[in-house]
Write a protein that holds these residues in place. Structure first.
Motif, PDB file in Angstrom:
ATOM      1  N   THR A   1     -10.465 -33.972  11.554  1.00 51.58           N
ATOM      2  CA  THR A   1      -9.044 -34.309  11.585  1.00 51.58           C
ATOM      3  C   THR A   1      -8.162 -33.260  12.259  1.00 51.58           C
ATOM      4  OG1 THR A   1      -9.220 -35.731   9.631  1.00 51.58           O
ATOM      5  CG2 THR A   1      -7.041 -34.888  10.154  1.00 51.58           C
ATOM      6  N   PRO A   2      -8.342 -31.949  12.023  1.00 52.54           N
ATOM      7  CA  PRO A   2      -7.496 -30.983  12.733  1.00 52.54           C
ATOM      8  C   PRO A   2      -7.572 -31.109  14.257  1.00 52.54           C
ATOM      9  CG  PRO A   2      -8.586 -29.917  10.896  1.00 52.54           C
ATOM     10  CD  PRO A   2      -9.184 -31.281  11.004  1.00 52.54           C
ATOM     11  N   ALA A   3      -8.771 -31.255  14.784  1.00 47.96           N
ATOM     12  CA  ALA A   3      -8.915 -31.433  16.232  1.00 47.96           C
ATOM     13  C   ALA A   3      -8.299 -32.754  16.673  1.00 47.96           C
ATOM     14  CB  ALA A   3     -10.397 -31.377  16.624  1.00 47.96           C
ATOM     15  N   ASP A   4      -8.367 -33.773  15.811  1.00 44.44           N
ATOM     16  CA  ASP A   4      -7.799 -35.073  16.144  1.00 44.44           C
ATOM     17  C   ASP A   4      -6.277 -35.010  16.204  1.00 44.44           C
ATOM     18  OD1 ASP A   4      -8.159 -37.779  16.794  1.00 44.44           O
ATOM     19  OD2 ASP A   4      -7.719 -38.395  14.747  1.00 44.44           O
ATOM     20  N   VAL A   5      -5.661 -34.268  15.290  1.00 42.41           N
ATOM     21  CA  VAL A   5      -4.208 -34.100  15.299  1.00 42.41           C
ATOM     22  C   VAL A   5      -3.767 -33.408  16.587  1.00 42.41           C
ATOM     23  CG1 VAL A   5      -2.264 -32.915  14.206  1.00 42.41           C
ATOM     24  CG2 VAL A   5      -3.968 -34.086  12.793  1.00 42.41           C
ATOM     25  N   VAL A   6      -4.457 -32.354  16.956  1.00 41.42           N
ATOM     26  CA  VAL A   6      -4.138 -31.627  18.187  1.00 41.42           C
ATOM     27  C   VAL A   6      -4.306 -32.539  19.401  1.00 41.42           C
ATOM     28  CG1 VAL A   6      -4.829 -29.712  19.679  1.00 41.42           C
ATOM     29  CG2 VAL A   6      -4.708 -29.379  17.203  1.00 41.42           C
TER      30      VAL A   6
ATOM     31  N   LEU B   1       5.642 -29.842  25.928  1.00 35.65           N
ATOM     32  CA  LEU B   1       5.683 -29.281  24.584  1.00 35.65           C
ATOM     33  C   LEU B   1       4.619 -28.221  24.349  1.00 35.65           C
ATOM     34  CD1 LEU B   1       6.236 -32.491  22.407  1.00 35.65           C
ATOM     35  CD2 LEU B   1       7.954 -30.930  23.347  1.00 35.65           C
ATOM     36  N   TYR B   2       3.424 -28.449  24.891  1.00 37.12           N
ATOM     37  CA  TYR B   2       2.302 -27.555  24.614  1.00 37.12           C
ATOM     38  C   TYR B   2       1.630 -27.117  25.917  1.00 37.12           C
ATOM     39  CZ  TYR B   2       2.947 -30.076  20.211  1.00 37.12           C
ATOM     40  OH  TYR B   2       3.479 -30.653  19.093  1.00 37.12           O
ATOM     41  N   LYS B   3       1.245 -25.840  25.939  1.00 35.29           N
ATOM     42  CA  LYS B   3       0.549 -25.304  27.092  1.00 35.29           C
ATOM     43  C   LYS B   3      -0.955 -25.541  27.022  1.00 35.29           C
ATOM     44  CE  LYS B   3       3.963 -21.591  27.581  1.00 35.29           C
ATOM     45  NZ  LYS B   3       4.179 -20.116  27.563  1.00 35.29           N
ATOM     46  N   SER B   4      -1.474 -25.620  25.796  1.00 31.27           N
ATOM     47  CA  SER B   4      -2.911 -25.781  25.600  1.00 31.27           C
ATOM     48  C   SER B   4      -3.176 -26.281  24.186  1.00 31.27           C
ATOM     49  CB  SER B   4      -3.638 -24.445  25.814  1.00 31.27           C
ATOM     50  OG  SER B   4      -3.223 -23.499  24.831  1.00 31.27           O
ATOM     51  N   SER B   5      -4.437 -26.496  23.878  1.00 38.70           N
ATOM     52  CA  SER B   5      -4.818 -26.922  22.532  1.00 38.70           C
ATOM     53  C   SER B   5      -4.485 -25.848  21.501  1.00 38.70           C
ATOM     54  CB  SER B   5      -6.318 -27.239  22.482  1.00 38.70           C
ATOM     55  OG  SER B   5      -6.653 -28.259  23.384  1.00 38.70           O
ATOM     56  N   VAL B   6      -4.735 -24.595  21.857  1.00 38.55           N
ATOM     57  CA  VAL B   6      -4.445 -23.488  20.934  1.00 38.55           C
ATOM     58  C   VAL B   6      -2.951 -23.390  20.678  1.00 38.55           C
ATOM     59  CG1 VAL B   6      -4.590 -20.997  20.604  1.00 38.55           C
ATOM     60  CG2 VAL B   6      -6.503 -22.215  21.656  1.00 38.55           C
ATOM     61  N   ASP B   7      -2.144 -23.566  21.716  1.00 37.81           N
ATOM     62  CA  ASP B   7      -0.692 -23.524  21.570  1.00 37.81           C
ATOM     63  C   ASP B   7      -0.216 -24.642  20.644  1.00 37.81           C
ATOM     64  OD1 ASP B   7       1.989 -22.700  22.117  1.00 37.81           O
ATOM     65  OD2 ASP B   7       2.161 -24.373  23.521  1.00 37.81           O
ATOM     66  N   CYS B   8      -0.778 -25.830  20.791  1.00 36.96           N
ATOM     67  CA  CYS B   8      -0.432 -26.955  19.920  1.00 36.96           C
ATOM     68  C   CYS B   8      -0.817 -26.650  18.475  1.00 36.96           C
ATOM     69  CB  CYS B   8      -1.140 -28.218  20.409  1.00 36.96           C
ATOM     70  SG  CYS B   8      -0.849 -29.681  19.383  1.00 36.96           S
ATOM     71  N   LEU B   9      -2.001 -26.091  18.283  1.00 33.45           N
ATOM     72  CA  LEU B   9      -2.467 -25.733  16.939  1.00 33.45           C
ATOM     73  C   LEU B   9      -1.522 -24.735  16.281  1.00 33.45           C
ATOM     74  CD1 LEU B   9      -4.832 -25.851  14.820  1.00 33.45           C
ATOM     75  CD2 LEU B   9      -5.776 -23.871  15.999  1.00 33.45           C
ATOM     76  N   LEU B  10      -1.165 -23.686  17.014  1.00 35.40           N
ATOM     77  CA  LEU B  10      -0.308 -22.639  16.459  1.00 35.40           C
ATOM     78  C   LEU B  10       1.097 -23.152  16.170  1.00 35.40           C
ATOM     79  CD1 LEU B  10      -1.402 -19.590  18.663  1.00 35.40           C
ATOM     80  CD2 LEU B  10      -2.056 -20.099  16.300  1.00 35.40           C
ATOM     81  N   GLN B  11       1.663 -23.932  17.081  1.00 33.88           N
ATOM     82  CA  GLN B  11       3.005 -24.473  16.856  1.00 33.88           C
ATOM     83  C   GLN B  11       3.039 -25.409  15.648  1.00 33.88           C
ATOM     84  OE1 GLN B  11       5.737 -25.661  19.938  1.00 33.88           O
ATOM     85  NE2 GLN B  11       4.327 -25.005  21.545  1.00 33.88           N
ATOM     86  N   SER B  12       1.995 -26.200  15.493  1.00 37.12           N
ATOM     87  CA  SER B  12       1.942 -27.134  14.365  1.00 37.12           C
ATOM     88  C   SER B  12       1.879 -26.391  13.043  1.00 37.12           C
ATOM     89  CB  SER B  12       0.725 -28.062  14.508  1.00 37.12           C
ATOM     90  OG  SER B  12       0.814 -28.844  15.687  1.00 37.12           O
ATOM     91  N   VAL B  13       1.036 -25.360  12.973  1.00 38.62           N
ATOM     92  CA  VAL B  13       0.888 -24.598  11.732  1.00 38.62           C
ATOM     93  C   VAL B  13       2.156 -23.812  11.429  1.00 38.62           C
ATOM     94  CG1 VAL B  13      -0.403 -22.749  10.610  1.00 38.62           C
ATOM     95  CG2 VAL B  13      -1.615 -24.466  11.945  1.00 38.62           C
TER      96      VAL B  13
END
Length: 322
Positions: free
Chosen positions: A244-249, A266-278
């Motif tokens: 699910t975490p990877a699916d949300v990203v 909104l997001y530069k990369s998957s890691v950026d999306c993960l960090l912004q969400s958290v």
């Protein structure tokens, strides 16, 4: 139709074309039956998106939904019952590509020198590794259809927010994405998409067989539908927790607005999306849509898509026990 021959383990071996057709048909039926759960999951994963709120892109839309049932009911009430299947066309395309690619890749690995031992046997750990690898490859090939599906699933919500339509259908979405971002644009979000597929396959296959054989060895439960139901529930729980975490990203990257060159705003990369969400929503934001995801995975119809591979793994476990 020719009768299937059996390999050394006694597993029927159908021609690959027949396998592909049967796999595609089963996946299509499973997708159509469970698609409202997938739509509900996507809406929950996008809802309350911190990066969209900060940019003023509608992340805090009016009439926010709470929970799987309320979300599904809200979509049916506000947009119409048919909208629960919005995006089903690319979802079917996705499963035809994914199921076919996964099956062919797995069988190629199984029949290769890398897959089989010198004595011709195919160990259980290699079967699991092959399933994870083939699932990741199949998901990579099908990633453009996932991108179109996610964008179509969000169209109803965009209209409620007063935004202009982004896509008018599957064909228009493919053409629009291709014209704005080129071939590379069709694979936006492929990294978390592939990660999700690998994690889901790993959690599902290993947990299913572990739980099933634990029940058979240590309880009086026979090898029947009840045993399979318990194993499916447990494997679905683990697979949903892992994926699910990877699916949300993945969903957020695929749904984000883009500039004229197809670059995400909104997001530069998957890691950026993960960090912004958290940072913006907390750690639990990575598990938005968990309940519909788990429900979909444990449903008997959805589990038909992995039945053949599970039978192969179960057969190998029995051989190891003997």
């Amino acid at each position: 139709m020719r009768e299937p021959r059996e390999d050394k383990t006694g597993v029927p071996q159908w021609p690959r074309v027949t396998k592909f057709i049967l796999s595609a048909c089963a996946a299509t039926v499973a997708e159509l039956v469970t698609f409202p759960l997938d739509l509900t999951k996507t809406r929950l994963q996008i809802q309350g998106e911190a990066a969209a709120r900060q940019r003023g892109s509608g992340g805090a839309a009016p009439g926010a939904y709470r929970g799987m049932i309320r979300t599904a009911w809200g979509i049916a009430r506000e947009e119409g019952p048919r909208k629960l299947w919005q995006g089903a066309t690319p979802a079917i395309y996705r499963h035809i590509v994914y199921s076919g690619g996964r099956m062919l890749a797995y069988e190629q690995f199984r029949e290769s020198r890398v897959g089989r031992n010198e004595d011709g046997s195919f160990p259980l750990w290699k079967a699991v590794f092959g399933a994870v690898l083939s699932g990741a490859l199949g998901q990579f090939l099908a990633s453009p259809t996932d991108l179109v599906k996610v964008q179509m699933q969000m169209e109803g919500r965009r209209r409620l927010e007063g935004k202009p339509p982004r896509v008018r259908g599957a064909y228009h979405a493919f053409v629009k994405i291709l014209s704005e971002g080129g071939i590379r644009g069709l694979w936006a979000g492929w990294v978390p998409n592939v990660q999700r597929a690998a994690l889901v396959n790993l959690g599902d296959l290993t947990t299913y067989d572990t739980v099933k054989h634990f029940l058979l060895r240590n309880t009086s439960v026979p090898d029947n539908s009840a045993c399979h139901a318990v194993a499916s529930t447990c494997s679905g729980l683990v697979a949903a927790a892992m994926g699910t975490p990877a699916d949300v990203v993945k969903t957020r990257i695929m749904n984000q607005p883009r500039d004229l060159h197809g670059r995400g705003l909104l997001y530069k990369s998957s890691v950026d999306c993960l960090l912004q969400s958290v940072r913006g929503e907390g750690l639990l934001s990575l598990y938005k849509g968990f309940i519909p995801t788990w429900t979909r995975m444990v449903s008997s119809v959805h589990h038909l898509k992995t039945t053949k591979l599970n039978k192969i793994l179960c057969k190998k476990l029995k051989i190891l026990e003997d």
